[in-house]
Design an enzyme around this catalytic site. Structure first.
Site, mmCIF file in Angstrom:
data_model
loop_
_atom_site.group_PDB
_atom_site.id
_atom_site.type_symbol
_atom_site.label_atom_id
_atom_site.label_comp_id
_atom_site.label_asym_id
_atom_site.label_seq_id
_atom_site.Cartn_x
_atom_site.Cartn_y
_atom_site.Cartn_z
ATOM 1 N N GLY A 366 0.783 -1.234 0.000
ATOM 2 C CA GLY A 366 0.000 0.000 0.000
ATOM 3 C C GLY A 366 0.809 1.274 0.000
ATOM 4 O O GLY A 366 0.295 2.326 0.383
ATOM 5 N N SER A 684 23.255 -12.169 7.031
ATOM 6 C CA SER A 684 22.342 -12.675 8.049
ATOM 7 C C SER A 684 22.289 -14.194 8.104
ATOM 8 O O SER A 684 21.499 -14.741 8.851
ATOM 9 C CB SER A 684 20.929 -12.124 7.809
ATOM 10 O OG SER A 684 20.463 -12.542 6.550
ATOM 11 N N LYS A 727 11.581 -10.807 8.664
ATOM 12 C CA LYS A 727 12.051 -12.181 8.875
ATOM 13 C C LYS A 727 11.132 -12.926 9.851
ATOM 14 O O LYS A 727 10.869 -14.122 9.681
ATOM 15 C CB LYS A 727 13.486 -12.161 9.403
ATOM 16 C CG LYS A 727 14.498 -11.608 8.409
ATOM 17 C CD LYS A 727 15.886 -11.498 9.017
ATOM 18 C CE LYS A 727 16.878 -10.904 8.035
ATOM 19 N NZ LYS A 727 18.225 -10.750 8.620
#
Length: 786
Positions: A366, A684, A727
């Site tokens: 959006g 990560s 995540k």
């Protein structure tokens, strides 16, 4: 391999094939080529390793991916004289045509075409005098055409050499290659075995070219006469205007007076008014037939139509604005809070330099549509410009007026469209700006988006400053990595994270389902969907951060129900059930919890952030006898490859420290991250790779319900990561129970939605010892004894 004798050469019976675009290779000619396509490069390298011979045939089209039907059957065997490999993997070669040949069969298609061929030997005409006459005629016509056309590739020395040649086949090739014929016409000559026929065909083409030259010459003469007539008409028109002025008829002066009044009415700043007055004086002195007259008139029209002082009055009502934002969008508390803060300060001080908000998050959340809601809440005009794929700096700053067809940049065009100087200006997809030889559009945006200097934005077309300080700029981006640092520094980043399942349910009920019914010409009462139905669509048929796929699935259901109603001729109300959903959409695409997943050795679950939301990474590690080599697969970027090296170093240190007997140096290791077609990178996945390696070396299985994110140092410390919310949403969608995160990310837990925080257990860790304790189970033997 069988061989063929050809022109005192021994040639293999099968040759690699290279397809040519817009080029035909003739025997006894040397031409340069660029070899770029993968199949062509493979064929060239195969030929270089053999006898440097290739069969070159021409394509019927210009496609990159060709098959047998796309190639002419007749081509030329060519010998690669020289070859130079470029840094991008392509080749620059020189090829000499040896003999014509016809493809008899395709032997292989991959990794390159290899064909069997039949040599084509020229037929003798038996009349040397006639051939000599044809050759002379062709050479005379070609010299005439070459001199008239001034072909750059045909210098006098080349013409002299051609006149001394005795080989008819070589002359045919040289003339054809330098005449700029169509590919089909060159191919037609190549396929002719009889030299006399080929020379007659060339004679026909040259005769046609001479006829065209004659027509062009006649046209040039007519054009010269036409220009003389136009100049005469211009002189007569000027005389006529003088007579009209004597009679008091002066329409042009009336137009100038109208334009002068528009300039006075526009209330331009002093510098702009001076520029407009000067250009109007130039226009008055110019003859009306001058091309520059229309350019100046267009320029003045832009100046008088820009909103130099026009503004909409902000109706600042915080409660009304809150109501508008809540009506149009569900959730998004940070964005709404920032807009309301802006309104409050604007109401307090009366004047506030427009902030540059950047809505950052995955697609379908959006970001673009909220710009219209902000404009409605502020009661301002709304302008949207899509920056995706823009590569020319002039798209932002405009073109110089010296260019034909020059226009202002997209920002000034947007202001002209808004007709006020304080609109809400949406810069969509700011992260997808490009850059090439025409400049850097992102650098051109710096001036427009800097609150300290955009009160005098300079557009190349206007050549006068324009005040953008009242504009509320809102940018959108899926990724911050591709935004240059200088531009990012001017943006106020507002995160648009993905939606939870509960938020998607509310969005589907309040926005998506009513909109879908309205788009399909239905009323809310025609189709009813319960929370269980919508939840089934969300859980089993979508796995995304936004709601675009959810909207598509709902539209699919509505279409099928609508078709059934139309075919039956009824307009009854349909109450959807979970069974109906599975009937219309088919088998479930996703399962939030893999019921077949087990605790495995050497398999760990990592979490990654992508521009389209969070993703689950399954990292697999295996070992095999070898020499201690490490293999990485799965489209990993440089950062993840470095993480794998650091993970292996720590894992070996860990095993050695605890005295576990394991001959690590002699074993080859393979780390694989599935979904290899998708490139993965980022700092990560270090602890997930380390956990998988330690699990493999110690024989301890990794818990199936644990996912982890974090980077590792060589000393085993776990460092901070970003994108924790995205995540966490990915872990929740995948049925994960526990998420291992770095200790330094505990502060981010307060920003997580309540649904995520209540359903996931977060385990902060400082080092790999803590990760191993929470992620690995005891060895199978110890568990069986217990």
């Amino acid at each position: 391999m069988p061989e063929i004798r050809l022109n005192n050469m021994t040639v293999a019976e099968q040759l690699p094939l290279i397809a040519l675009k817009n080029t035909v290779l003739f025997p006894k000619l040397v031409i340069p080529l660029m070899v770029q396509r993968s199949k062509s490069v493979a064929a060239l390298e195969a030929a270089m390793s053999r006898d440097r011979l290739v069969l070159f045939t021409t394509q019927r089209n210009l496609e990159d991916d060709v098959n047998e039907e796309d190639l002419f059957q007749t081509g030329s065997i060519g010998r690669v004289i020289s070859a130079f490999k470029l840094p991008d993997g392509s080749w620059k070669i020189d090829v000499e045509g040896v003999a014509r040949a016809r493809i008899s069969a395709f032997m292989t298609h991959e990794p390159f075409f290899e064909v069997r061929y039949e040599p084509i030997l020229p037929e003798s005409t038996g009349s040397s005098a006639a051939d000599e006459a044809l050759v002379r005629r062709v050479l005379e016509q070609f010299q005439t055409v070459a001199k008239a056309r001034s072909f750059p590739q045909v210098v006098p020395e080349v013409l002299y050499v051609m006149s001394q040649l005795k080989d008819a086949e070589q002359i045919i090739g040289l003339v054809t290659a330098n005449l700029n014929l169509e590919v089909s016409e060159q191919q037609k000559i190549l396929e002719m075995r009889n030299h006399a026929d080929a020379l007659r065909q060339l004679n026909a083409y040259l005769t046609r070219e001479m006829d065209v030259l004659k027509a062009e010459k006649d046209l040039a003469q007519k054009t010269k006469k036409q220009i003389g007539r136009m100049q005469k008409e211009m002189f007569l028109r000027e005389q006529l205007k003088s007579i009209e002025r004597e009679l008091g008829v002066d329409d042009e002066r009336e137009e100038l007076d109208v334009l002068r009044k528009k300039i006075e009415k526009a209330k331009m700043p002093e510098a702009v008014l001076t520029k407009a007055t000067k250009e109007l004086s130039r226009l008055a002195k110019m003859p009306p037939m001058s091309p520059e007259t229309s350019y100046i008139r267009t320029y003045l029209d832009w100046l008088v139509e820009l909103p130099w002082h026009e503004k909409t009055n902000d109706k600042i009502d915080l409660k009304a604005a809150q109501r508008v934002l809540d009506q149009d969008h569900y959730g998004l508390p940070k964005v709404k809070e920032r807009i309301l803060e802006y309104l409050a300060v604007q109401k307090q001080v009366g004047k506030l330099k427009g902030p540059i908000l950047c809505l950052f998050g995955p697609p379908g959340t959006g970001k673009t549509s909220i710009g219209q809601s902000v404009a409605r809440a502020l009661d301002r005009k709304f302008v949207r410009v899509s920056l995706g794929g823009m590569r020319d700096e002039a798209e932002i700053r405009g073109h110089r007026r010296t260019y034909v067809g020059a226009l202002p940049g997209r920002i000034i065009q947007g202001m002209h469209q808004a007709k006020v100087k304080n609109p809400v200006f949406m810069l969509d997809e700011i992260d997808k700006l490009g850059m090439d030889f025409r400049g850097d559009p992102s650098a051109a945006l710096l001036e427009a988006l800097d609150p300290e200097q955009n009160n005098a934005f300079s557009d190349h077309y206007l050549e006068v400053p324009f005040d953008l300080s009242d504009v509320l700029f809102i940018a959108t981006a899926n990724s911050l990595e591709t935004i240059p640092p200088a531009l990012r520094d001017r943006l106020e980043i507002i995160d648009f994270p993905g939606y939870t399942a509960r938020e998607k349910l509310s969005i589907a009920k309040r926005f998506l389902m009513p909109k879908t019914l309205r788009d399909h010409g239905l009323k809310k009462t025609n189709i009813k969907a319960s929370d269980a139905v919508l939840t089934t669509v969300i859980d089993e048929y979508t796995r995304e951060a936004g709601v675009r796929e959810l909207q598509r699935q709902l539209a699919s259901i509505v279409r099928k129900v609508t078709r059934a109603n139309v075919e039956s001729g009824t307009t009854r109300t349909v109450s959807l059930t979970v069974r109906d959903v599975r009937k219309h959409l088919g088998a479930a695409r996703y399962s939030h919890e893999d019921k077949h997943k087990t605790d495995e050795v050497g398999v760990a679950t990592g979490l990654a952030w992508t521009p389209v939301g969070g993703e689950i990474l399954t990292i697999e590690v295996t070992r095999m006898p070898g020499k201690g080599r490490l293999t990485l697969t799965g489209q990993l970027g440089d950062v993840m490859r470095e993480s794998a090296q650091a993970a292996l170093s720590y894992a070996r240190t860990y095993v050695a420290k605890y005295g576990i007997k394991n001959d690590l140096l002699k074993d080859d290791l393979h780390i694989h991250v599935p979904s290899g077609a998708v490139r993965k990178d980022g700092p990560s996945a270090g602890i997930a790779m380390t956990t998988a390696l330690v699990s493999l070396f110690t024989g301890r299985p990794v818990r199936k319900d644990v996912a982890m994110t974090g980077e590792i140092t060589l000393r085993g410390k776990v460092t901070e990561i970003g994108g924790l919310k995205e995540k966490s949403l990915a872990a929740l969608r995948a049925g994960i129970k526990t998420v291992v995160i770095p200790e330094s990310n505990k502060k981010d837990l307060a920003e997580l939605p309540k649904e995520v925080a209540s359903r996931l257990k977060f385990q902060p860790v400082r080092g790999m010892h803590d990760v191993i304790e929470h992620a690995l189970l005891p060895p199978r033997m110890e568990r069986s004894r217990k």
